[in-house]
Design an enzyme around this catalytic site. Structure first.
Site, mmCIF file in Angstrom:
data_model
loop_
_atom_site.group_PDB
_atom_site.id
_atom_site.type_symbol
_atom_site.label_atom_id
_atom_site.label_comp_id
_atom_site.label_asym_id
_atom_site.label_seq_id
_atom_site.Cartn_x
_atom_site.Cartn_y
_atom_site.Cartn_z
ATOM 1 N N ARG A 1 -3.572 2.879 11.176
ATOM 2 C CA ARG A 1 -4.439 3.755 10.393
ATOM 3 C C ARG A 1 -3.716 4.339 9.166
ATOM 4 O O ARG A 1 -2.788 5.114 9.290
ATOM 5 C CB ARG A 1 -4.934 4.880 11.297
ATOM 6 C CG ARG A 1 -6.091 5.685 10.763
ATOM 7 C CD ARG A 1 -6.532 6.691 11.815
ATOM 8 N NE ARG A 1 -7.784 7.343 11.476
ATOM 9 C CZ ARG A 1 -8.406 8.190 12.300
ATOM 10 N NH1 ARG A 1 -7.896 8.465 13.498
ATOM 11 N NH2 ARG A 1 -9.548 8.758 11.945
ATOM 12 N N ARG B 1 0.833 -1.208 0.000
ATOM 13 C CA ARG B 1 0.000 0.000 0.000
ATOM 14 C C ARG B 1 0.865 1.254 0.000
ATOM 15 O O ARG B 1 0.488 2.267 -0.587
ATOM 16 C CB ARG B 1 -0.959 0.003 1.193
ATOM 17 C CG ARG B 1 -1.973 1.144 1.129
ATOM 18 C CD ARG B 1 -3.049 1.011 2.187
ATOM 19 N NE ARG B 1 -4.152 0.179 1.773
ATOM 20 C CZ ARG B 1 -5.284 0.633 1.240
ATOM 21 N NH1 ARG B 1 -5.454 1.929 1.016
ATOM 22 N NH2 ARG B 1 -6.244 -0.195 0.922
ATOM 23 N N GLU C 1 -9.460 6.479 7.380
ATOM 24 C CA GLU C 1 -8.018 6.683 7.262
ATOM 25 C C GLU C 1 -7.605 7.955 6.521
ATOM 26 O O GLU C 1 -6.613 8.585 6.917
ATOM 27 C CB GLU C 1 -7.393 5.471 6.551
ATOM 28 C CG GLU C 1 -7.469 4.206 7.373
ATOM 29 C CD GLU C 1 -7.067 2.985 6.563
ATOM 30 O OE1 GLU C 1 -6.166 2.261 7.008
ATOM 31 O OE2 GLU C 1 -7.653 2.767 5.484
ATOM 32 N N ALA D 1 -8.981 -0.657 6.526
ATOM 33 C CA ALA D 1 -8.915 -0.133 5.155
ATOM 34 C C ALA D 1 -10.019 0.877 4.862
ATOM 35 O O ALA D 1 -10.416 1.060 3.717
ATOM 36 C CB ALA D 1 -8.967 -1.269 4.131
#
Length: 772
Positions: free
Chosen positions: A352, A320, A723, A521
């Site tokens: 987070r 990610r 997030e 997510a």
């Protein structure tokens, strides 16, 4: 809700309703795992932890532990009935270390005693003889030793080497950022209660009940149907309760099996911080080529994270990070190399943003370096690199950016914050202020929404309508204070036209909704809202079909609102219709299921469409630094954030405020420090500084982007808000960078590293390189 009760207004999605547990929170009646009444004879547990970072256990003498007052049982790796592992992706996380110790604070054994105090006193009596071995403690050392938890990966697009060689201007450097402790108010805790025929009931403070269920079952040599995991609420999670609660639950379960009694295992703050994972700290070495306007032409980047002793979630975290290296910027020619470094420190885990913030910090640091090299306003360099200029709309991993509102947000925020005039005023202030220097920055956010692992983009819900017209909802999402239960309640209320008092959301429970994904997510509302909507629509359609037959009506003549059902010209209460349907033997229970469409991901090539959509935002932060002490103060913040068509504006604004401050804390004051022996010394509020109310800026303005519903078919066209706001805190760090540059007379790059502690600020002012 009786049929004769006066109707009340429906709790429609889009309204600013208070958190469903707010009255319990403020009155102290909200029950957490530590508040659950225990059965008679319950025991309390504690871990015995390693006191070295790396080595072999030569002898483990627990005789004094077993003989300690109040001790009922002691367990080690030899007492695990099944698999001594709680690692979900790679099975390299032992519940109890065997002969090999790989970090200071690793669990070696656990004790169950009559009281928590007795258990803690007992574990201190262990006599352990170690053979200490050399320890790798930082990223550079791991890189030099080629020590990785999983193989490194590489992503390339275009011809970065060739374009870099011919670029008009080139720059190289390093971006460094530290980790972050989750510092949830409620620490890790599990209660294991033996059930009949060897089954177990686990109360766990976890974001991922299904993973806890599976890991406990594997450890106990049971099947999934033998283990039920429940979680009503957490006192914060932030990713720290995604994978690692399985360790706490498994240890409690092993002790419960051995003693035949319920066991509570609750970590105190020091043990929690020492033995559980953090946000990954990262460093990135880069070479970038750019033109006279600051447009990035080519980028080569080595990205490395400190994963700790095991893989945990480090693979997807680094993936990610790679998927967010671009942030808001089009990178046509790019080479990214990703290393997941194995060190003899605690295994780092989800936090987070899940690697996204680290990737975004890297590119923001590079863009800022380019701007300072050109002596340009960093905002101008950011904007010239935005997606959506010409045909520049494809990410390095191959996803087309179809929902770009970066320019709209930047235009509106630049104007509403009066950015240009304030920048000029700050320059004038700095020219006449020898000690205090101010800085300002506007930083954008583009954050992808969905799990990188496609399998997790699914959710289920169970909806029960009782014959008095009340509703009980259960879904796979967990509530950690973010308001997920409230939003999903609003979805059901909207579909059935009911007031919130008619609906109760019950504890997340693996025996009610199976195979759940982690609440992570930023996908909790997207997934569970859609699943609950599907269940509610099934019930609604059954009631419509029944009413059509019973009252000889067409479907369009039936309307649900405010606890009432309009049947042509006649209105009855929802409860009356439900009772009539019950007497007609109509099923009033339904499940709902949702799977996110369009997404796909090839983890071998790091390409595909990992995200259903992007959430956007931007922040302007103004700060002041004291050049004598290094003290940093946030003076003012302006935020404009994209949540699509908000499900609950007041909850979304709360998430933006909290996310911003947590991000600012990560980048300014939250510093993790290990000594040369691998001991974490910042393991309590006295040594680890989180931001408090005193760090809140005197002026803070947050607005939601209006008239931009999600272009994808999410729940009521909303967007995730868990997030993305954390990355708004980058504006504070870059405003601090701006102030440091001013303190140096504006002479080129600022070497400020994150976190921007007083020491880091003084080093940057002095022109010293980052400590990497």
């Amino acid at each position: 809700m009786a049929g004769s009760a006066a109707p009340s207004r429906s709790a429609q999605a889009g309204e600013s309703l208070r958190h469903e547990s707010a009255h319990l929170h403020v009155s102290g009646r909200a029950a957490y795992a530590d508040d659950i009444p225990l059965p008679a004879g319950s025991l309390h547990a504690a871990f015995g932890l390693s006191r070295i970072a790396h080595g072999r256990i030569k002898s483990l003498d627990l005789s004094a532990v077993r003989a300690a007052p109040g001790v009922v049982a002691v367990v080690t790796a030899a007492d695990v009935p099944g698999e001594n592992n709680y690692g979900g992706i790679v099975h390299d996380d032992p519940i109890f270390a065997g002969q090999q110790v790989e970090y200071h604070g690793q669990p070696l054994f656990a004790v169950a005693a009559m009281s928590y105090g007795a258990a803690r006193r007992a574990v201190a009596l262990a006599k352990i003889d170690y053979e200490e071995l050399p320890a790798l403690l930082d990223i550079r050392s791991a890189l030099a030793a080629e020590s990785y938890v999983i193989p490194s990966q590489r992503l390339q697009r275009g011809e970065p080497q060739a374009v870099l060689a011919s670029a008009p201007q080139r720059l190289s450097g390093t971006v460094v950022m530290g980790g972050q402790d989750h510092f949830y108010l409620e620490g890790q805790i599990a209660v294991a209660i033996p059930q009949e025929d060897g089954a177990l009931l686990i109360h766990s403070s976890t974001q991922h009940p299904t993973e806890v269920q599976h890991m406990v079952a594997h450890a106990m040599a049971l099947h999934a149907h033998d283990v039920t995991v429940q979680c009503r609420r957490m006192g914060g999670g932030f990713g720290g309760k995604e994978s690692q609660p399985a360790l706490i639950a498994a240890a409690a379960a092993i002790l419960a099996r051995k003693t035949g009694r319920a066991v509570k295992l609750r970590l105190d703050r020091d043990a929690d911080m020492v033995m559980t994972g953090k946000r990954h700290d990262f460093l990135a070495d880069y070479e970038v080529g750019f033109d006279a306007q600051g447009r990035i032409l080519a980028l080569r980047l080595m990205l490395a994270s400190r994963c700790g002793y095991s893989a945990d979630l480090s693979g997807p975290v680094n993936d990610r990070a790679i998927c967010h290296i671009d942030n808001a910027y089009f990178l046509e020619h790019v080479e990214l190399v990703s290393h997941r470094c194995k060190t003899h420190t605690v295994s780092n885990t989800a936090f987070r943003g899940f690697g996204g913030p680290q990737g975004m910090m890297v590119i923001e640091g590079i863009v800022d370096d380019i701007a300072r090299t050109l002596k340009a306003d960093p905002l101008d360099v950011r904007r010239v690199n935005y997606y959506g200029i010409g045909e520049r709309d494809v990410t390095p991993y191959g996803q087309v950016v179809e929902d770009n509102v970066l320019h709209t947000i930047s235009d509106q925020l630049e104007a509403s914050s009066d950015y240009r005039a304030r920048r000029a005023a700050i320059a004038a202030f700095n020219a006449q202020s020898p000690v205090i220097k101010k800085g300002i920055a506007l930083t954008p956010v583009k954050f992808g929404i969905s799990f990188n692992a496609t399998i997790y983009n699914q959710a289920g819900a169970l909806l029960q309508v009782y014959n008095d017209g009340t509703v009980l909802l259960n879904h796979g999402g967990t509530e950690m204070g973010q308001g997920l239960y409230t939003k999903v309640l609003q979805v059901v209320a909207t579909e059935l036209g009911l007031p919130r008092a008619a609906i109760r959301v019950s504890a997340t429970d693996t025996s009610k909704v199976p195979n759940t994904s982690a609440t992570a997510a930023s996908s909790g509302s997207d997934l569970n809202g859609k699943a609950a909507q599907a269940a509610a629509q099934t019930i609604r359609q059954r009631l419509i079909d029944f009413a059509c037959a019973q009252y000889q009506l067409a479907p369009e003549q039936i309307r649900f609102a405010d606890g009432q059902v309009q049947l042509g010209e006649r209105g009855i209460s929802f409860a009356e219709l439900v009772r009539a349907a019950y007497h007609a033997r109509i099923s009033l229970s339904a499940t709902g299921f949702y799977r996110t469409p369009k997404i796909h991901w090839d983890k071998a090539t790091l390409t595909g469409r990992p995200f259903y959509y992007f959430a956007y935002g931007a922040a302007v932060a103004e700060v002041a630094i004291d050049t004598l002490s290094g003290e940093l103060q946030i003076l003012a913040v302006d935020i404009l954030h994209d949540v699509g068509k908000s499900l609950n504006p007041v909850l979304d604004i709360g998430q933006i405020e909290g996310g911003f401050l947590q991000g600012a804390g990560w980048l300014t004051c939250e510093e993790l420090w290990w000594n040369a022996r691998g001991e974490l010394k910042t393991h309590a509020p006295s040594t680890y500084k989180i931001p408090t109310a005193r760090d809140w800026p005197a002026r803070f303005r947050v607005s939601l982007l209006q008239d931009e519903p999600n272009r994808e078919d999410t729940i009521y066209r909303s967007k995730a808000v868990g997030e993305p706001p954390l990355m708004l805190g980058m504006a504070v760090f870059h405003a601090a960078r701006d102030a440091c540059a001013a303190a140096r007379g504006g002479d080129g790059l600022s070497h400020l590293q994150a976190p921007a502690t007083a020491e880091a600020i003084l080093r940057a002012i002095g022109g010293l390189e980052p400590l990497a």
